[in-house]
Write a protein that holds these residues in place. Structure first.
Motif, PDB file in Angstrom:
ATOM      1  N   HIS A  14       0.830  -1.203   0.000  1.00  0.00           N
ATOM      2  CA  HIS A  14       0.000   0.000   0.000  1.00  0.00           C
ATOM      3  C   HIS A  14       0.860   1.246   0.000  1.00  0.00           C
ATOM      4  O   HIS A  14       2.043   1.212   0.302  1.00  0.00           O
ATOM      5  CB  HIS A  14      -0.925   0.022   1.222  1.00  0.00           C
ATOM      6  CG  HIS A  14      -2.073  -0.910   1.112  1.00  0.00           C
ATOM      7  ND1 HIS A  14      -3.005  -1.025   2.104  1.00  0.00           N
ATOM      8  CD2 HIS A  14      -2.474  -1.768   0.147  1.00  0.00           C
ATOM      9  CE1 HIS A  14      -3.921  -1.921   1.756  1.00  0.00           C
ATOM     10  NE2 HIS A  14      -3.606  -2.384   0.565  1.00  0.00           N
ATOM     11  N   ILE A  16       2.305   4.861   1.246  1.00  0.00           N
ATOM     12  CA  ILE A  16       2.596   5.573   2.493  1.00  0.00           C
ATOM     13  C   ILE A  16       1.930   6.933   2.410  1.00  0.00           C
ATOM     14  O   ILE A  16       2.155   7.678   1.447  1.00  0.00           O
ATOM     15  CB  ILE A  16       4.111   5.732   2.708  1.00  0.00           C
ATOM     16  CG1 ILE A  16       4.772   4.371   2.851  1.00  0.00           C
ATOM     17  CG2 ILE A  16       4.391   6.620   3.915  1.00  0.00           C
ATOM     18  CD1 ILE A  16       6.287   4.434   2.857  1.00  0.00           C
ATOM     19  N   THR A  31      -0.179   3.824   6.288  1.00  0.00           N
ATOM     20  CA  THR A  31      -0.422   3.415   4.904  1.00  0.00           C
ATOM     21  C   THR A  31      -1.898   3.518   4.545  1.00  0.00           C
ATOM     22  O   THR A  31      -2.765   3.634   5.413  1.00  0.00           O
ATOM     23  CB  THR A  31       0.053   1.972   4.685  1.00  0.00           C
ATOM     24  OG1 THR A  31      -0.623   1.099   5.591  1.00  0.00           O
ATOM     25  CG2 THR A  31       1.555   1.849   4.882  1.00  0.00           C
TER      26      THR A  31
END
Length: 65
Positions: A14, A16, A31
């Protein structure tokens, strides 16, 4: 970033969205998956609000095992 949730075998990749930096190169990250309206805190372990370095293993071009 790629990370694993404790008790789950499949890694998650994912984006940040926030970095909480401290002294001595220590930092925590938050995230979010692009298709979700909210951040990933609901995926993290109970009571966990940030990912610490021991929880993720790839950040940009540096990977940790």
């Amino acid at each position: 970033v790629a990370f694993r949730i404790e008790g789950r075998d499949i890694p998650i990749v994912h984006r940040i969205i926030k970095v909480h930096a401290k002294k001595d190169d220590y930092f925590k990250i938050l995230t979010k998956e692009d298709m979700n309206a909210v951040d990933d805190r609901g995926l993290y372990s109970p009571g966990q609000f940030w990912l610490e370095k021991k929880r993720y293993y790839c950040y940009l071009d540096k990977c940790h095992t």
